[in-house]
Design an enzyme around this catalytic site. Structure first.
Site, PDB file in Angstrom:
ATOM      1  N   HIS A   1      38.540  50.617  38.850  1.00  0.00           N
ATOM      2  CA  HIS A   1      36.960  50.745  38.841  1.00  0.00           C
ATOM      3  C   HIS A   1      36.295  51.886  39.328  1.00  0.00           C
ATOM      4  O   HIS A   1      36.286  52.020  40.499  1.00  0.00           O
ATOM      5  CB  HIS A   1      36.360  49.494  39.222  1.00  0.00           C
ATOM      6  CG  HIS A   1      34.848  49.178  38.706  1.00  0.00           C
ATOM      7  ND1 HIS A   1      34.212  50.116  38.094  1.00  0.00           N
ATOM      8  CD2 HIS A   1      33.927  48.205  38.703  1.00  0.00           C
ATOM      9  CE1 HIS A   1      32.754  49.810  37.995  1.00  0.00           C
ATOM     10  NE2 HIS A   1      32.818  48.488  37.999  1.00  0.00           N
TER      11      HIS A   1
ATOM     12  N   HIS B   1      30.010  53.205  37.169  1.00  0.00           N
ATOM     13  CA  HIS B   1      28.856  52.337  37.316  1.00  0.00           C
ATOM     14  C   HIS B   1      28.260  52.599  38.820  1.00  0.00           C
ATOM     15  O   HIS B   1      27.335  51.852  39.233  1.00  0.00           O
ATOM     16  CB  HIS B   1      28.760  50.977  37.084  1.00  0.00           C
ATOM     17  CG  HIS B   1      29.459  50.616  35.949  1.00  0.00           C
ATOM     18  ND1 HIS B   1      29.774  49.508  35.509  1.00  0.00           N
ATOM     19  CD2 HIS B   1      29.387  51.509  34.750  1.00  0.00           C
ATOM     20  CE1 HIS B   1      30.257  49.387  34.448  1.00  0.00           C
ATOM     21  NE2 HIS B   1      30.155  50.595  33.760  1.00  0.00           N
TER      22      HIS B   1
ATOM     23  N   TYR C   1      29.929  52.507  41.748  1.00  0.00           N
ATOM     24  CA  TYR C   1      30.609  52.265  42.873  1.00  0.00           C
ATOM     25  C   TYR C   1      31.682  53.280  43.742  1.00  0.00           C
ATOM     26  O   TYR C   1      31.323  54.266  43.297  1.00  0.00           O
ATOM     27  CB  TYR C   1      31.537  50.801  42.574  1.00  0.00           C
ATOM     28  CG  TYR C   1      30.640  49.784  41.786  1.00  0.00           C
ATOM     29  CD1 TYR C   1      29.817  49.013  42.803  1.00  0.00           C
ATOM     30  CD2 TYR C   1      30.636  49.632  40.505  1.00  0.00           C
ATOM     31  CE1 TYR C   1      29.137  47.974  42.247  1.00  0.00           C
ATOM     32  CE2 TYR C   1      29.635  48.304  40.205  1.00  0.00           C
ATOM     33  CZ  TYR C   1      28.999  47.828  41.015  1.00  0.00           C
ATOM     34  OH  TYR C   1      28.199  46.821  40.430  1.00  0.00           O
TER      35      TYR C   1
END
Ligand SMILES: Cc1cc2nc3c(=O)[nH]c(=O)nc-3n(C[C@H](O)[C@H](O)[C@H](O)COP(=O)(O)O)c2cc1C
Length: 366
Positions: free
Chosen positions: A182, A185, A187
């Site tokens: 990930h 977004h 992070y």
């Protein structure tokens, strides 16, 4: 307007052809987008979780990408109470819990990737807790920008890299087909990619290539821990949860600078996270390129297969407002697939609310 004939065309389109890349084999091009559920007691997925993923796989979703799973690091994110934890991938019980999920999805003929996640300074700044430190690429005092954080030391970067590798290795032990790292977004890994909060001057920041260095080291460590036959996906986005207008790359050249180190480090498949799959990434580009979406540009610039996502089948925004221009999404999706802008399309809120959404919408091989 999306007509029944557009849906019929979608049903007969290449989206129902198998996809193979490296060791990843999908029976069709539909994926479930990663969606956090916070329903794993003590970080261990439950039988209910296995049934939840199985239901989507049973309804023709060829690839499941799990909810974000925390890697093991003290400042990974807020760990909430036992009933409502984000899952993890460390320790025998959790690996066994995930094995149940993986087996359930495989039994339905679908593949499954574990999304591995470190929130960095994100989330903590939204709801700071006294016992947690918001960590990220650079030390930014409150009021100096949108986010306050303590910059990670080189030793800590090493610890986090190892934690990603350990999580990926455990995913492999649990039987997953691969992981999705990930990096989107806002992070942790996205914080490194984003010039606005990455102010490092030690080789891990200062240029687009340097901004990608830490995420690329994570990819390389995951590859080293899992070997050549384990799929590594990387999810990135221009937008951040707090800032939909944020940009990592202002043009295709900048995007190539950011993504090339990730490709070189061993990513197999890129997931370009957009809020609306049909939004042109760089509308100033001449000709047909002006309409190309972020997944399309990513595929063109990296040569890797891509996943597209964002408001497929939805007539409203995340806030529930009507989309001004989503009327012909089915036709638009098919046309972009035919133009080879993407290989796989991820479905989020549609399959969250209705596991059998593909069938409900009439999109089916019959
Ligand atoms: C409830 C919810 C949880 C989400 N959690 C994650 C997550 O854990 N990881 C991630 O990369 N994206 C997450 N997202 C974003 C989705 O993967 C997806 O990109 C987004 O919902 C847009 O797709 P859609 O328009 O089809 O819903 C989440 C979205 C929703 C609605």
């Amino acid at each position: 307007m999306t007509e029944n004939s557009d849906i019929d065309q979608l049903s007969r389109s290449g989206l129902f052809t198998p996809f193979t890349h490296g060791s990843l084999r999908l029976r069709n091009r539909f994926a479930m987008a990663p969606m956090t559920r916070v329903k794993s007691p003590g970080g261990t997925p439950t039988a209910e979780g296995a049934a939840y993923y199985r239901a989507r796989a049973a309804a023709e979703v060829g690839l499941i990408i799990t909810e974000g799973i925390y890697i093991d690091h003290p400042e990974v994110g807020r760990d909430t109470d036992q009933e409502t934890s984000v899952p993890r991938l460390s320790g025998e019980a959790r690996v066994a819990g995930w094995r149940t999920v993986v087996d359930a999805v495989h039994a339905e003929g679908s593949a499954i990737l574990a999304q591995i996640w470190h929130t960095g300074a994100h989330g903590l700044t939204m709801e700071p807790t006294p016992d947690m430190t918001a960590v990220g690429p650079s030390t930014i005092a409150p009021g100096e920008g949108s986010w306050a954080m303590r910059g990670l030391t080189l030793d800590e970067l090493g610890d986090i890299t190892r934690a990603y590798a350990d999580a990926a290795r455990n995913a492999q032990l649990a039987g997953f087909d691969g992981v999705e790292i990930h990096g989107a977004h806002g992070y942790l890994l996205d914080q490194f990619l984003w010039h606005r909060v990455n102010r490092r001057t030690d080789g891990y920041g200062g240029s687009l290539g340097a901004n990608a260095r830490f995420p690329a080291e994570v990819v390389a460590a995951v590859r080293a821990a899992t070997g050549p036959d384990f799929t590594i996906g990387f999810r990135f986005s221009q937008w951040k949860a707090e800032d939909y207008t944020a940009t990592l790359a202002r043009n295709p050249g900048e995007l190539a600078e950011l993504l090339t180190p990730l490709v070189d480090a061993g990513v197999d498949i890129m997931h370009a996270s957009t809020r609306r799959f049909w939004t042109p990434a760089f509308p100033d580009q001449p000709g047909e390129d002006g309409g190309r979406g972020l997944a399309g540009w990513t595929k063109k610039l990296t040569g890797l297969p891509t996943v597209t996502v964002g408001s497929v089948g939805l007539a409203t925004t995340m806030q529930g407002d009507p989309h001004p221009d989503s009327d012909d999404w089915a036709d638009e999706l098919r046309r972009r697939f035919d133009r080879e802008e993407f290989d796989v399309v991820a479905l989020g809120r549609t399959v969250l609310t209705d596991p059998a959404w593909l069938r409900t919408a009439g999109i089916t091989t019959g």
